[in-house]
Scaffold this active site. Sequence first.
Site, PDB file in Angstrom:
ATOM      1  N   ASP A 524     -13.479  18.151   2.045  1.00  0.00           N
ATOM      2  CA  ASP A 524     -13.174  17.528   1.196  1.00  0.00           C
ATOM      3  C   ASP A 524     -15.298  17.726   0.740  1.00  0.00           C
ATOM      4  O   ASP A 524     -15.206  18.160   1.047  1.00  0.00           O
ATOM      5  CB  ASP A 524     -13.170  15.763   1.923  1.00  0.00           C
ATOM      6  CG  ASP A 524     -12.823  15.404   1.246  1.00  0.00           C
ATOM      7  OD1 ASP A 524     -12.548  14.982  -0.412  1.00  0.00           O
ATOM      8  OD2 ASP A 524     -12.285  13.443   1.265  1.00  0.00           O
ATOM      9  N   GLU A 527     -17.054  19.470  -4.223  1.00  0.00           N
ATOM     10  CA  GLU A 527     -17.309  19.770  -5.814  1.00  0.00           C
ATOM     11  C   GLU A 527     -19.312  20.772  -5.895  1.00  0.00           C
ATOM     12  O   GLU A 527     -18.779  21.072  -7.103  1.00  0.00           O
ATOM     13  CB  GLU A 527     -17.448  18.413  -6.211  1.00  0.00           C
ATOM     14  CG  GLU A 527     -16.329  17.954  -6.410  1.00  0.00           C
ATOM     15  CD  GLU A 527     -15.928  17.228  -5.263  1.00  0.00           C
ATOM     16  OE1 GLU A 527     -14.237  17.678  -4.721  1.00  0.00           O
ATOM     17  OE2 GLU A 527     -16.416  16.968  -4.134  1.00  0.00           O
ATOM     18  N   ASP A 600      -8.234  11.477  -4.853  1.00  0.00           N
ATOM     19  CA  ASP A 600      -8.587  10.241  -4.872  1.00  0.00           C
ATOM     20  C   ASP A 600      -7.631   8.916  -6.003  1.00  0.00           C
ATOM     21  O   ASP A 600      -8.091   8.214  -7.055  1.00  0.00           O
ATOM     22  CB  ASP A 600      -9.613   9.257  -4.550  1.00  0.00           C
ATOM     23  CG  ASP A 600     -10.421  10.469  -3.882  1.00  0.00           C
ATOM     24  OD1 ASP A 600     -10.350  10.295  -2.386  1.00  0.00           O
ATOM     25  OD2 ASP A 600     -12.184   9.342  -3.518  1.00  0.00           O
TER      26      ASP A 600
END
Length: 933
Positions: A524, A527, A600
Amino acid sequence: MKKSPNLIFHILFLLLLISPSVFSWKKDEFRNCNQTPFCKRARSRKPGSCNLIATEVSISDDGDLIAKLIPKTQENNESQDAPVEVDSKPLLLTVSVYQDGILRLKIDEEQSLNPPKKRFEVPDVILDEFLSKKLYLQRLSEEKIDNDLGFSSVVYLDGDYEGVLRHDPFEVFVRERGNGKRVLSINSNGLFDFEQLREKKEGDDWEERFRSHTDTRPYGPQSISFDVSFFGADIVSGIPEHATSLALKPTSGPGVDGFSEPYRLFNLDVFEYIDESPFGLYGSIPFMISHGKARGSSGFFWLNAAEMQIDVFGTGWNAGQDKIMMPVDEKRIDTLWMSEAGVVDAFFFVGPGPKDVIRQYTSVTGRPAMPQLFSTAYHQCRWNYRDEEDVFDVDSKFDEHDIPYDVLWLDIDHTDGRRYFTWDKVLFPNPEEMQNKLAAKGRHMVTIVDPHIKRDDNYYIHKEASDNGYYIKDASNRDFDGWCWSGSSSYTDMVNPHIRSWWADKFSYGNYVGSTPSLYVWNDMNEPSVFNGPELTMPRDALHFGGIEHRELHNVYGYYFHMATSNGLVKRGNGKDRPFVLSRAFFPGTQRYGAVWTGDNTAEWEHLRVSVPMLLTLGLTGISFSGADVGGFFGNPEPDLLVRWYQLGAYYPFFRAHAHQDTKRREPWLFGERNTELIREAIHTRYMFLPYFYTLFREANMTGTPVIRPLWMEFPAEEETFSNDEAFMVGNSLLVQGVYTQRAKHVSVYLPGEQSWYDLRSGAAYKGGKRHKFEALEDSVPAFQRAGTIIPRKDRFRRSSTQMGTDPYTLVIALNSSKEAEGELYIDDGKSFEFENGAYIHRHFKFSNGKLTSSNAAPSGAGGNRFSTDCTVERIILLGLSPAPKSALIEPANQKVGVQLGPLTIRHGNSPSFLTIRRPNVRIEDDWTIKIL
């Protein structure tokens, strides 16, 4: 008392840790095009403003078409109304041609002219296998295009297509041979611009500021922009990730309503993203596919990892312009591609069908990995399952309520102070024993491993990375220090192959203490997410291996992190077992390393609806193994929404329920007996179809064709499918329509094609090529089997997919108007790489002339020779056969069995009866024939 800025930030950070939802998506946290100078400059350019011409055109020793792009001089610029870039140096253009009709265009600064630095070219994405398929151009033909004064260069692409380099004005396009119709082009509208690197002069102010952040931009403007035209296109799709429709809406031109911003490709951590927005999310794939009724499909891919913005022009966007290099009445969709940095490294895919384009694209970036079987089943996740007692309680409740599942997930709070590769010794004192207890039921665990490393000298990962110089540097060449879940954190420089290898070693059982062979991984925040960084990410002037600025490779960082983690699980198992790694960030090539999800999302009906075009888009761009958090990550879904999400999510390629820590617990048994029953039925549906899904994953692994598909992929000439992104195909045999409104009474479903469709629940046949109105039954979403197909199922329900391994199969035969049907089944051991060595079974089923035949579909000498199973066929269900026969003959056993009336599915005893051959007991791996008598 005045608080210091650091103290204020620490307070804000503590609030973030307590309740991240306070940082939900806020428009002013992120830049728009007008706040992004390269985007603003590119958008301000007018058609025909490119002033470059191609000169010194020849064939290189490597068999490529090469040329120099130079600006026109006043002497050779007859109109003299375009700007003359007298300070520009020549650009080097290269055109290469590859097998299967793929053209590659590269444009870069000429290194012999000593630019201030070498521009970044993305490594480790293009397959070596693809590069070996380059065609060496033997000769160069020239011809005049339209009314040009000079010649253009034409190269062979394949038997049906040619590539053309137009010299003056500069343009590159692909056309059909014979009729000369264009397929794809660059710079047909004259919007090409390439900002060359230059030395900083006194007085130059290259810094850019956004909110409280300053980007030093030591190399100044270096952006590239150009127009791409898709000819014969009714729609364009692709360029994920955006929470919007499958057919991309225009962002510029007359009548643009709402979408006035370009589609942004810039990997960002976006809390509670909004739907129907061109704003960029967690991943970036600069690949666009067009489709039209008349011409078919084509595709364009720009291999570039810097921030990108893409406009889709509406009809009439260039009305009144007189510098267009093509017939103005030619049907096409024009787009504008803008990037902050990098080079032009673009690929043209000619199709002509949508599956052809995806095959061509994945031949460049890689086919999707073949997943382990367990990972294609149902996953249960939450932030966070509190402790081992909570884990065992949830596990036992699934058994108590007769609901299968395969994977239980642990989020960041299972660790020791959010130090990855560790366990909280109080909450999870016996992690190996915990995993082994689940594994005894055929179940697995997944733990989270994020890229931010806690800056703690007592933490062995940080100490090794710091001592060895493995961290990304800031603009001052010090270890970058940012804030994320672990507090003060640094980020390993995954661009460096040596550091990726070091990271992969951390997943060994010796390094990751407490891990077992049944433990897999979740990446997770990759990015990368930096809570105190500009736009919640890494500063663009941070430095990577080789002095590369972060701006040049931002979108590929998560890809390298995913790659290193996946390779780590392969190394952990000595190369025997396939990995499972879920990643939030992605880039072209991600499909080779694992699954992704849409991030999300929120417990809203619109997020349920938009999940379908988001996943379809990912499939079109190579990423077949994808899903959305069932139920919505944020918020508390009402039971109706949760049930409908499970019913639809059962058909997602990646099927996982997940929720934020602030939400109410929402395990399937917490919403009353009836809702528990409905959710159980939805999850059972997925387990019933696991053989079919696994077969589709193998098809994706071989061809790139996605598991779930837009209707127009299977019905490319039906215009009504082009804008339909609320229904989708699972393979070529199932059509699924979601229910997207609360307490819906009816659902409208368009069933394409000329053949009938059979309702999965009732078995009733419905005519194709028209729209039908169905009652919105509470126990399922509308789903139909296409006439002419055969689907393999397993109808016995166990605790997990692992426990279904030796169960018999059911074949559902849906006959078309010719009383024929076909289908396939793929089987291997479900976990190892031995299938690559021929250890698999691949069967082809065909029903014709009243006879069902099973034959080997594997290539000669492969399949079935190193893998075997004793599984048999338990039932054969026939839809659309009349009059009803009384018996069937099995050959070569010469055994006669009865044909009976029976329910379509075991669990729906009240459904209408259909013809069923019970217990033919033929082995699934054998050749056999069953003749209806």
